[in-house]
Design an enzyme around this catalytic site. Structure first.
Site, PDB file in Angstrom:
ATOM      1  N   TYR A   1      31.240  36.943  43.597  1.00 45.53           N
ATOM      2  CA  TYR A   1      30.851  36.285  44.832  1.00 45.53           C
ATOM      3  C   TYR A   1      30.089  37.269  45.726  1.00 45.53           C
ATOM      4  O   TYR A   1      30.545  38.373  45.984  1.00 45.53           O
ATOM      5  CB  TYR A   1      32.064  35.741  45.601  1.00 45.53           C
ATOM      6  CG  TYR A   1      31.648  35.277  46.966  1.00 45.53           C
ATOM      7  CD1 TYR A   1      30.965  34.085  47.112  1.00 45.53           C
ATOM      8  CD2 TYR A   1      31.837  36.078  48.095  1.00 45.53           C
ATOM      9  CE1 TYR A   1      30.492  33.674  48.343  1.00 45.53           C
ATOM     10  CE2 TYR A   1      31.374  35.683  49.332  1.00 45.53           C
ATOM     11  CZ  TYR A   1      30.700  34.478  49.452  1.00 45.53           C
ATOM     12  OH  TYR A   1      30.222  34.090  50.668  1.00 45.53           O
TER      13      TYR A   1
ATOM     14  N   HIS B   1      36.929  35.784  48.870  1.00 48.29           N
ATOM     15  CA  HIS B   1      36.575  34.418  48.485  1.00 48.29           C
ATOM     16  C   HIS B   1      37.648  33.775  47.619  1.00 48.29           C
ATOM     17  O   HIS B   1      37.347  33.064  46.669  1.00 48.29           O
ATOM     18  CB  HIS B   1      35.207  34.394  47.785  1.00 48.29           C
ATOM     19  CG  HIS B   1      34.322  33.280  48.272  1.00 48.29           C
ATOM     20  ND1 HIS B   1      34.071  32.160  47.543  1.00 48.29           N
ATOM     21  CD2 HIS B   1      33.645  33.123  49.433  1.00 48.29           C
ATOM     22  CE1 HIS B   1      33.270  31.355  48.234  1.00 48.29           C
ATOM     23  NE2 HIS B   1      33.001  31.916  49.380  1.00 48.29           N
TER      24      HIS B   1
END
Ligand code: MG
Length: 441
Positions: free
Chosen positions: A193, A243
């Site tokens: 991410y 995340h």
């Protein structure tokens, strides 16, 4: 100048002089409250990100407002919620009762606290705040009590496939005047991410989907922060977004391991489904914790704030239902000394960014603001889009949010995103572990 002309000026000109603003305020003061005449949801795509914004039009000439209803991954469902449910409920209602309208719309679906309906409510809510600001001839932060600070400190995103690339990116951001930088690095061969992956994997996946293994990512990120402190020094504030991609136990260990790098905050270490594990992180270390961009409900943020399990609330303001609930939750946070760090990437519309900055200025317990630099096209469509200067954001000083939207151009941005065969699927890719198990986005 007659009242009608003044009202048109108030609504249409972001560059209204203080004199003209005062004239508008005086002219509108004795008038009956405006009523909602029409509500429109406009699909748009600033920076190629699909979003919906809402326009509430009143029965007073030229008096209208704009709100952010940005649930990017399902924007068309929000459009339907606004047009099929909120519009019939609200047309004819007084536009000056913001909290009353919020309560009525929130409760009208009976089943509530979901992202679609909250974003739809936010579109209307923020538009009503915009209208009130235009009526008063003031920026909205004045209606919330005025400034608590001169400007809003923000952070920008640095990323890279390689550690050095990410650090070089951070250096460029720092050279632009930012003192706060979020740093993410890719993991070779993986769909990390916030930082591109590259290179080949040491282990072979059993499928063709993008791959992600939390342990690889954690080891790589710890090396990243070692290098960041080595090369960037101790003065720069570093942030990081997990995340929600690691297990609860890994999150506890990771927060402990990151403690020595003295981050400004560690974000989304846990998924919303796992928030009880924040108690363990709190017991084990003092890494500052930010959480909230995925939250929709008081059941999620209230325990984290009142038990002082997080340091920064990071809700997506339209996702929680708009400025009306956000300012109340911010005030609750002030009591518990939990600060704000409202979600502010490209999937918040420029109107939503203006609302964030309004809260940032008017709430004592402001912590930090995430910044996104919109492209030139978006800034032309959303006139008044905020642009950071030397790492700070400033509110528009014009009435309301100080943003005017070119409706036709906004809709055109969205149409240009359509593929010839219709609406493309827009969502997070399905990412799997080496063995094929689906992970959180
Ligand atoms: Mg995030």
């Amino acid at each position: 100048m007659n009242r009608r002309t003044l009202l048109k000026l108030a609504a249409g000109s972001p560059a209204l002089s203080p004199w003209a603003q005062a004239q508008v305020a005086r002219a509108t003061r004795g008038m009956p409250p405006p009523k909602i005449r029409d509500i429109k949801a406009i699909s748009t795509a600033p920076g190629k990100i699909p979003l919906a914004v809402v326009k509430v039009v009143t029965d007073q000439d030229g008096l209208y407002g704009w709100g952010c209803a940005s649930f990017t991954l399902r924007s068309q469902v929000v459009v339907a919620a606004v047009e099929k449910y909120l519009k019939p409920l609200l047309v004819g209602k007084p536009a000056d009762r913001i909290d009353d309208i919020w309560q009525a719309t929130y409760n009208s679906s009976y089943w509530r606290n979901g992202p679609v309906l909250n974003n739809a409510i936010s579109g209307v809510d923020q538009a009503l705040w915009d209208i009130k600001g235009r009526q008063a001839g003031m920026p909205v932060y004045q209606l919330l009590g005025g400034k608590c600070r001169e400007a809003v400190a923000c952070y920008s995103h640095a990323s890279g496939g390689e550690i050095q690339e990410a650090i070089d990116h951070a250096r460029r951001i720092i050279a632009n005047g930012f003192r706060y930088v979020r740093v993410q690095v890719g993991v070779p061969g993986m769909e990390g991410y916030g930082g591109a992956g590259r290179g080949s994997l040491a282990a072979k996946p059993l499928h063709a989907s993008p791959v992600y293994e939390p342990a690889y990512y954690i080891r790589r990120t710890l090396k990243l922060f070692e290098e960041c402190r080595e090369q960037l020094g101790d003065e720069i504030e570093l942030l990081h977004d997990v995340h929600e991609r690691v297990s609860p136990n890994q999150a506890v260990q990771f927060a402990k391991d990151l403690e020595r790098f003295k981050l400004f905050f560690m974000e989304d270490a846990l998924a919303p489904e796992d928030i009880s594990y924040f108690r363990q992180i709190r017991r084990e270390c003092a890494t500052p914790i930010a959480m909230g961009e995925l939250f929709n409900s008081p059941h999620e943020w209230t325990p984290l704030i009142t038990e002082r399990l997080i340091d920064y609330m990071r809700m997506h303001v339209s996702q929680m239902g708009g400025v009306t609930p956000a300012r109340k939750v911010a005030a609750m946070g002030e009591i518990y000394n939990v600060k704000t760090a409202w979600h502010g990437p490209g999937d918040v519309s420029p109107i939503g960014h203006a609302a964030n900055v309004t809260l940032d200025l008017a709430c004592h317990n402001f912590g930090i603001q995430e910044y996104f630099a919109f492209d030139q096209t978006t800034r032309e469509v959303f006139q008044g889009t905020l642009v950071a200067k030397d790492g700070y954001l400033y509110a528009n000083e014009t009435p309301g949010w100080g943003i005017e939207v070119d409706e036709k151009a906004a809709a055109k941005l969205f149409r240009e995103e359509l593929k010839p065969d219709g609406m493309p699927y827009y969502g997070f890719p399905v990412i799997r572990r080496l063995d094929g198990t689906v992970i959180k986005p």
